[in-house]
Design an enzyme around this catalytic site. Structure first.
Site, PDB file in Angstrom:
ATOM      1  N   SER A   1       0.807  -1.222   0.000  1.00 44.87           N
ATOM      2  CA  SER A   1       0.000   0.000   0.000  1.00 44.87           C
ATOM      3  C   SER A   1       0.837   1.269   0.000  1.00 44.87           C
ATOM      4  O   SER A   1       1.893   1.332   0.650  1.00 44.87           O
ATOM      5  CB  SER A   1      -0.905   0.019   1.244  1.00 44.87           C
ATOM      6  OG  SER A   1      -1.749  -1.101   1.277  1.00 44.87           O
TER       7      SER A   1
ATOM      8  N   HIS B   1      -7.214  -0.537   6.174  1.00 42.87           N
ATOM      9  CA  HIS B   1      -6.788  -1.918   6.362  1.00 42.87           C
ATOM     10  C   HIS B   1      -6.887  -2.353   7.823  1.00 42.87           C
ATOM     11  O   HIS B   1      -7.230  -3.515   8.114  1.00 42.87           O
ATOM     12  CB  HIS B   1      -5.362  -2.100   5.848  1.00 42.87           C
ATOM     13  CG  HIS B   1      -5.249  -2.059   4.359  1.00 42.87           C
ATOM     14  ND1 HIS B   1      -5.754  -3.059   3.548  1.00 42.87           N
ATOM     15  CD2 HIS B   1      -4.707  -1.143   3.514  1.00 42.87           C
ATOM     16  CE1 HIS B   1      -5.523  -2.762   2.277  1.00 42.87           C
ATOM     17  NE2 HIS B   1      -4.894  -1.604   2.232  1.00 42.87           N
TER      18      HIS B   1
END
Length: 493
Positions: A329, A423
């Protein structure tokens, strides 16, 4: 989440066509502005249905379809951002909850509780209170949803509302409340049970490939060969569409099938796969490296979370041996946060509390000046990565600063970074921070080339999510916790 409202048919999600809108806000002046405002007020009085009294709430006929269609047509004809913001502001302020009714019904509920009346009487009073708390504009949204393309129109309307709020063209608690009401309605209409999971391959329709390419917001697709690589061997691309509009992407997830948890995005988006034919024994990990929302009006609707869960199940069916799931990410906002720290320390007479004395000495010798101001100038561009000495000197301090940014910087108790927060809400573990992981211009300027892995241990995602959402605890690996400890030892913020 609840399902679709009764009577919502497939046709209501078909696109509505409006004239092209030039970008940017613009305000009218003088007589034209006054005439437009009067037209807005007249439209809202005509289009927003009156709220029936409680006793007639289920017996009052729906307003004529033309009334809601007038609103849609009028709104579609507003070319300027400021004009649309003005109409939405007037709708939010003038057609919300009747606070007098709420106060009256609240007093009635409290009185009945004090009198210890029977349950049926109290429950009806509470139902009256719930009804009073429903804003009047909700009826307009509900009836618009029954028009052809009505739900699509409301998705775009919410996107316009979010844009107007971001530009501060329309503000206040009434506007925030209307945004919340509309978000809740969209969450019902786009609940997970009504979403189809579709895989994209090179043989998918050109229109779908084009939409996927255009919607990629994390790592832009450069050309058709780049797109072909992202849907080819050792890669997967999935999207959610609504059951009424198959083939229309709402949110898109790109996955790389690798031998280990990836630490560099260029290896995924630029390098060719090991072979044109997939060998299952070479696949040990699934890396979620990009997730993009194609409809900005669906921000906050839990599409991404559900998409990851569905894709995990799909991959497990295809590769029963697959056990490692992780993201790779970006860390948007890290460079901006770091530059802010350097600026604040420069203003305080050159004070430095981010780097050790040895690091200050080494970095100053390389950049040839006082560390705070000179380093701020270097990090404001992408040229610093061309100096191998500076890259080596910055690795240790920037790694620990990034660890603290992800783990320690909070907004209302939750992770400040939006990608980390997403997340962690899903129950992932802040697993690893990677140096020189994204050396693209965007990666260098937004996150100093750093990227993070958020690992999904499937048996632990539920407890981790509960712990994060309930107690605001971040589950992190030894690497991250070690970097945080180094930050706490060597930096004094």
């Amino acid at each position: 989440m609840q399902g679709l409202r009764p009577g919502l048919t497939a046709r209501r999600l078909l696109p509505l066509r409006f004239p092209p809108r030039p970008p940017g806000p613009r305000l009218m002046s003088g007589q034209a502005a006054g005439a437009l405002e009067r037209a807005m007020d007249e439209l809202l009085r005509r289009a927003v249905p009156p709220k029936p009294v409680y006793e007639l709430r289920e017996k009052t006929p729906a307003p004529a379809e033309g009334q809601c269609a007038d609103f849609v047509s009028f709104y579609g004809g507003l070319a300027e951002t400021a004009e649309r913001a003005e109409l939405l502001g007037r709708l939010a302020r003038g057609f919300g909850v009747d606070h007098g009714q709420v106060a009256e019904q609240s007093a009635g509920v409290l009185q009945l509780r004090q009198q210890q009346r029977e349950a049926a009487v109290l429950l009806q009073a509470e139902d009256r209170l719930r009804y009073a708390l429903v804003p009047r504009y909700r009826g307009l949204f509900h009836h618009i949803s029954k028009l052809d393309g009505g739900v699509r129109f409301l998705v775009q309307l919410r996107a316009d509302l979010l844009e107007a709020q971001a530009l501060k063209l329309v503000e206040g608690p009434d506007v925030r409340e209307m945004n919340g009401v509309l978000k809740g309605m969209l969450s019902e209409w786009f609940s997970s049970g009504f979403l189809n999971l579709e895989r994209v391959t090179w043989h998918s329709p050109c229109e779908v490939l084009q939409k996927i390419s255009e919607s990629e917001a994390v790592h832009p697709v450069k050309n058709w060969m780049d797109m072909k690589r992202r849907v080819g061997p050792y890669r997967r691309c999935y999207f959610f569409s609504h059951c009424s509009t198959p083939g229309e992407p709402l949110v898109v997830l790109h996955v790389a099938l690798t031998g280990d948890i990836s630490s560099n995005i260029q290896a995924i988006v630029k390098e060719s796969p090991p072979s044109e034919t997939e060998e299952k024994n070479r696949i040990a990990a699934a890396i979620f490296y990009s997730i993009s929302l194609t409809q900005q009006g669906l921000q906050g609707v839990e599409l991404g979370t559900f998409l990851i869960k569905r894709v995990v199940k799909e991959l497990q069916r295809e590769f029963p041996h697959l056990e490692v799931f992780s993201s790779l990410s970006p860390i948007p906002g890290f460079t901006k946060w770091l530059l802010g720290l350097l600026s604040s320390q420069t203003k305080e007479h050159g004070r430095n509390e981010l780097f050790t004395d040895l690091e200050c000495k080494e970095i100053s010798e390389i950049i040839g000046g006082p560390i705070n101001e000179a380093l701020k100038l270097r990090l404001s561009s992408s040229e610093w990565v061309q100096s191998e000495k500076l890259v080596r000197a910055l690795q240790a301090p920037l790694m620990r600063l990034c660890a603290w940014y992800l783990y320690g910087e909070k907004h209302r108790g939750y992770a400040l970074n939006p990608v980390a927060n997403f997340h962690l809400q899903n129950g992932a573990v802040l697993w690893r921070i990677n140096w020189m992981a994204d050396v693209s211009l965007k990666g260098i300027t937004s996150s100093c080339s750093l990227m993070a892995n958020y690992r999904y241990f499937l048996e632990e995602t539920g407890p981790n999510s509960t712990s994060y959402l309930g107690s605001k605890n971040i589950k992190a690996s030894e690497q991250v916790l070690s970097l945080v400890a180094q930050f706490q030892k060597n930096s004094k913020l």
